[in-house]
Scaffold this active site. Structure first.
Site, PDB file in Angstrom:
ATOM      1  N   TYR A 291       0.839  -1.204   0.000  1.00 35.62           N
ATOM      2  CA  TYR A 291       0.000   0.000   0.000  1.00 35.62           C
ATOM      3  C   TYR A 291       0.876   1.256   0.000  1.00 35.62           C
ATOM      4  O   TYR A 291       0.762   2.121  -0.885  1.00 35.62           O
ATOM      5  CB  TYR A 291      -0.930  -0.011   1.224  1.00 35.62           C
ATOM      6  CG  TYR A 291      -1.594   1.315   1.485  1.00 35.62           C
ATOM      7  CD1 TYR A 291      -2.435   1.885   0.527  1.00 35.62           C
ATOM      8  CD2 TYR A 291      -1.353   2.028   2.663  1.00 35.62           C
ATOM      9  CE1 TYR A 291      -3.027   3.122   0.754  1.00 35.62           C
ATOM     10  CE2 TYR A 291      -1.943   3.252   2.897  1.00 35.62           C
ATOM     11  CZ  TYR A 291      -2.776   3.795   1.940  1.00 35.62           C
ATOM     12  OH  TYR A 291      -3.356   5.024   2.164  1.00 35.62           O
TER      13      TYR A 291
HETATM   14  N1  UFG Z   1      -6.155  -1.738  15.787  1.00 29.40           N
HETATM   15  C1  UFG Z   1      -6.462  -2.673  16.759  1.00 29.40           C
HETATM   16  N2  UFG Z   1      -7.573  -3.435  16.571  1.00 29.40           N
HETATM   17  C2  UFG Z   1      -8.392  -3.315  15.480  1.00 29.40           C
HETATM   18  C3  UFG Z   1      -8.074  -2.338  14.512  1.00 29.40           C
HETATM   19  C4  UFG Z   1      -6.931  -1.565  14.682  1.00 29.40           C
HETATM   20  O1  UFG Z   1      -5.758  -2.825  17.739  1.00 29.40           O
HETATM   21  O2  UFG Z   1      -9.381  -4.060  15.370  1.00 29.40           O
HETATM   22  C5  UFG Z   1      -4.957  -0.908  15.950  1.00 29.40           C
HETATM   23  C6  UFG Z   1      -3.944  -1.115  14.839  1.00 29.40           C
HETATM   24  O3  UFG Z   1      -3.117  -2.210  15.114  1.00 29.40           O
HETATM   25  C7  UFG Z   1      -3.229   0.225  14.851  1.00 29.40           C
HETATM   26  C8  UFG Z   1      -4.308   1.220  15.284  1.00 29.40           C
HETATM   27  O4  UFG Z   1      -5.321   0.440  15.881  1.00 29.40           O
HETATM   28  O5  UFG Z   1      -2.218   0.202  15.820  1.00 29.40           O
HETATM   29  C9  UFG Z   1      -4.891   1.993  14.138  1.00 29.40           C
HETATM   30  O6  UFG Z   1      -5.288   1.056  13.134  1.00 29.40           O
HETATM   31  P1  UFG Z   1      -6.194   1.441  11.888  1.00 29.40           P
HETATM   32  O7  UFG Z   1      -6.446   0.184  11.126  1.00 29.40           O
HETATM   33  O8  UFG Z   1      -7.358   2.246  12.346  1.00 29.40           O
HETATM   34  O9  UFG Z   1      -5.278   2.447  11.068  1.00 29.40           O
HETATM   35  P2  UFG Z   1      -3.818   2.215  10.454  1.00 29.40           P
HETATM   36  O10 UFG Z   1      -2.891   3.070  11.283  1.00 29.40           O
HETATM   37  O11 UFG Z   1      -3.444   0.802  10.327  1.00 29.40           O
HETATM   38  O12 UFG Z   1      -3.991   2.734   8.956  1.00 29.40           O
HETATM   39  C10 UFG Z   1      -4.616   3.956   8.652  1.00 29.40           C
HETATM   40  C11 UFG Z   1      -5.145   3.926   7.236  1.00 29.40           C
HETATM   41  C12 UFG Z   1      -4.015   3.868   6.251  1.00 29.40           C
HETATM   42  C13 UFG Z   1      -3.006   4.943   6.554  1.00 29.40           C
HETATM   43  C14 UFG Z   1      -2.572   4.864   7.982  1.00 29.40           C
HETATM   44  C15 UFG Z   1      -1.621   5.939   8.376  1.00 29.40           C
HETATM   45  O13 UFG Z   1      -5.992   2.810   7.041  1.00 29.40           O
HETATM   46  O14 UFG Z   1      -4.544   4.049   4.954  1.00 29.40           O
HETATM   47  O15 UFG Z   1      -3.711   4.989   8.817  1.00 29.40           O
HETATM   48  O16 UFG Z   1      -1.236   5.713   9.725  1.00 29.40           O
HETATM   49  F1  UFG Z   1      -1.930   4.812   5.767  1.00 29.40           F
END
Ligand code: UFG
Length: 340
Positions: free
Chosen positions: A150
């Site tokens: 991504y």
């Molecule tokens: N998390 C959990 N449980 C869940 C979902 C998420 O513990 O069920 C945690 C993840 O591990 C992470 C945090 O919550 O530590 C945030 O997770 P998200 O999935 O909400 O967001 P991400 O940081 O993985 O990704 C998002 C967008 C991406 C972008 C990124 C930039 O989806 O497109 O933010 O940080 F690139």
């Protein structure tokens, strides 16, 4: 102005389209509806009447994009359409490079054919990968080393854009701003449009779905990270502030220049802190269980937003996490089945 909004039926694109329409601009939305929702287009039409044009098309359809762009004179494009799940990108890399990199090239080709030379691109802090501690908070000079397809697909399109703006033979040089988003959260404060991902993988909507009774619990992906409470830290920026950054960026577009800014509030919240906020806002216990680390999750990602503050005068209005969560909760309560 008339603005092409790619991905305008999706979460962030629809918020951009709504704001542009409310500000009196005309908007052409192009969306394949693979991940976007037809219902958002109906809502936008109610706001805009005939200032909204909608084309259902894939980014790969250069001819359809060119046709749309030439039918009316467009001042610029805001490019949101993308695949955005880190985990999915590891399992479907071809789809990610096809949509995010090749799709972007198709859009640029259409823009060139139609003489549209200004672009604001939705990039991501995922292009920085897992920055070493001396680079957190993350400024724009942080080395870009994405750790998943991504982030890599988005970085590749940034590279395409850099090459295109520098094209010495181009009589009408391209003007580009790439905004590298941190974690976008919340919904339209007016409660009309919201966040409805299928499947949902984002932390805040998942917590709220537990509160709504759609899930039994939140699984916390790892509590053994090197952070104060052991869970990952992210920078949650309200979608309305993010759209304000796009509008501020319009004035910064300059032919032959590639400019980039990080968009975050400059403060990180841990997964546990987000969970507590969702509990306060909803008044629900939101049970949580300990889970394994999710591959590709860096421990700590938050922005240094001083460059965008200095250069564009942008700073986040929504700095209180509970207030951000409350906008998402309001929309979810009113739309328990999302867009249906
Ligand atoms: N998390 C959990 N449980 C869940 C979902 C998420 O513990 O069920 C945690 C993840 O591990 C992470 C945090 O919550 O530590 C945030 O997770 P998200 O999935 O909400 O967001 P991400 O940081 O993985 O990704 C998002 C967008 C991406 C972008 C990124 C930039 O989806 O497109 O933010 O940080 F690139």
């Amino acid at each position: 102005m008339r603005v092409l909004v790619t991905g305008g039926a999706g979460y962030i694109g629809s918020h951009a389209a709504l704001r542009l329409l409310e500000d009196g601009h005309s908007v052409s939305v192009v969306d394949s509806l693979e991940r976007g929702h037809a219902r958002t287009i109906e809502i936008l039409k109610d706001v805009a009447g005939d200032r909204l044009e909608f084309l259902r098309a894939d980014l790969a359809d250069t001819d359809a994009l060119t046709d749309l762009l030439t039918r009316n004179e467009h001042d610029l494009a805001m490019h949101f359409a993308a695949l955005t799940y880190v985990g999915e990108s590891v399992e479907r890399p071809l789809d990610y490079f096809r949509t995010n990199t090749a799709g972007g090239i198709s859009l640029l080709t259409a823009m060139k054919c139609a003489g549209v030379r200004r672009l604001i691109f939705s990039s991501t802090c995922a292009t920085y990968g897992e920055p070493s501690p001396e680079f957190v908070p993350i400024g724009e000079e942080t080395p870009q080393n994405p750790i998943n397809p991504y982030g890599r697909s988005k970085l590749q399109f940034e590279e395409v854009l850099r090459a295109e703006v520098a094209n010495p033979k181009d009589p009408t040089p391209l003007a580009v701003v790439a905004l590298r988003y941190f974690n976008v959260a919340g919904c339209d404060a007016g409660g009309r449009i919201g966040e409805d991902h299928r499947p949902e993988s984002h932390l805040i909507p998942i917590c709220l779905e537990v509160a709504l009774g759609k899930r039994e619990h939140l699984t916390i992906f790892g509590e053994d990270y090197p952070t104060a409470d052991g869970t990952c830290i992210r920078d949650y920026v309200h979608v309305e502030d993010l759209i304000s950054a796009h509008l501020a960026a319009v004035d910064a577009l300059e032919p032959g220049r590639f400019k980039r800014w990080n968009v975050g509030i400059g403060r990180g919240y841990s997964v546990r802190e987000v969970l507590e906020s969702c509990r306060r806002v909803t008044g629900h216990a939101i049970p949580a269980v300990r889970g394994m680390r999710r591959p590709g999750d860096p421990p700590r990602l938050y922005a240094d937003p001083s460059a965008i503050a200095r250069d564009l005068g942008w700073s986040a209005n929504w700095t209180d996490l509970d207030a951000i969560v409350a906008t998402a909760w309001r929309w979810m309560q009113a739309n328990p089945r999302g867009y249906g």
